[in-house]
Enzyme design. Sequence first.
Site, short mmCIF file in Angstrom:
data_model
loop_
_atom_site.label_atom_id
_atom_site.label_comp_id
_atom_site.label_asym_id
_atom_site.label_seq_id
_atom_site.Cartn_x
_atom_site.Cartn_y
_atom_site.Cartn_z
N HIS A 55 121.05 73.20 72.33
CA HIS A 55 121.16 72.58 71.01
C HIS A 55 120.83 73.58 69.91
O HIS A 55 121.43 73.55 68.83
CB HIS A 55 120.23 71.37 70.92
CG HIS A 55 120.49 70.48 69.74
ND1 HIS A 55 119.68 70.46 68.63
CD2 HIS A 55 121.47 69.57 69.52
CE1 HIS A 55 120.15 69.57 67.77
NE2 HIS A 55 121.23 69.02 68.27
N CYS A 56 119.90 74.48 70.18
CA CYS A 56 119.47 75.46 69.18
C CYS A 56 120.57 76.45 68.81
O CYS A 56 120.54 77.04 67.73
CB CYS A 56 118.27 76.26 69.69
SG CYS A 56 116.85 75.28 70.20
#
Length: 339
Positions: A330-331
Site C-alpha cells: 500500500h505504501c
Amino acid sequence: MTALTPAEAGFHMPAEGAPHARTWMAWPARIDLWNGRHVEAKAAYAAVARAVARFEPITMVAKPEDVAEAVAECGPSVEIVAMALDDSWMRDIGPTFLVDGKGNLAGADWRFNAWGDKWPDYANDAAIAAQVLERTGVRRFAAPFVLEGGSIHSDGEGTVLTSEQCLLNPNRNPHLSKSQIEVNLKAWLGAETVVWVGQGLENDGTDGHVDNLACFARPGVVLATSCRDPEDTNYAPMQDNLARLKAARDARGRAFEVLELPIPAKRVTAAGRLAMTYTNFYLANGAVIAPSFDDPMDKVAAEVLAKAFPERQIVQVPALAILEGGGGIHCITQQQPAV
C-alpha cells in the site's frame, strides 16, 4: 480572500475500492535504504507493478537515469515516466486524489517532510505530488500542513481512519492540537467523522501509519491488524486498536464489523524487526494486491481477504524485500479514481 479547502469546493476522498483510472508508483531511488537488498527491492516493486497492470493502467515514476532499468524490470505493461526522486513511497509523496461526484477530479498536495525529517534530502519527493497533478491535468489543493497518504484511510462516505502515534507526533505538526488536526482532515478529505487508533507496530519507521493498522473493506467493515501472542510487544497496542475500532461509530452512525488480520511471525533483519502486516494491501480494479511473507499466516490472510472481498481476485505478491525499506504494498502505490 482565503483559498477554498477541498471540502468547501465540494471535493472528498473516495474509498480506495471505488473504480480507478490509474495507479501511480515510484521506482526505488534511495539505494542505501535497502541494506544491500536494493536489487531484490526493485524486483519486488516490479512484481507489484506487473500485478496491478493486470487490472488497470499504471504509471511508474523513475529518476531519469533509472528509466531504462525500470522499463527493463517492469516490462511493457507499465508506463515509465521520468521525474526527479529522492525515495520511492508514492502513497506518501504523491497526491491524495479527490472527487466531487460531478465528474471532476482534484488532488491534495500535502506538505512532505520525510516522515518527520528522518532524511535530510527530500526536496524532490516534496515536489512529486504537484508534478503528478500537473501531468494529470487536475486541480491542485496545496495543503498548509504536513501529512502522508499512508496515515489516512477513507470509506468514501464521510469516515476517515488515522492514528494518534503519527498525526499527533511533534515531528509533523507540533503547532496543531488533536482537535485542530481533525478540523483539517474534515476540511481536506471531505470527512464528517475521524476515527483514531492509537499506536503502531514495533519498529515502524512511519511512526504508526494507519495503513499498517486498519483500513476499510467497505463502509461499515474494517480490516484490522491483530497480534495473537501476549508476549509480543505488538500485542497490547494492537488489542487497544481493536477495542477502539469496535467501540467506534462511523459518519452514518454504524458500528464497525471488524475483521482481524493477524501478523506473521516476528522477523528481524539488518533493518531491525520488520513491521509486517497484511493490512498493507492495495485495492486495484477487481483485485486485492496483497503481501506475502513466506509465513504460514499468508494462507490465513488470503482467506480473510477473500471473505472481505468476495468479488475481487486475491493476488499475493512477495513483499519481504519491500519491508526492508520500511513499508509495504500500500505504501508504494497511489490510486487515481475514475471520474
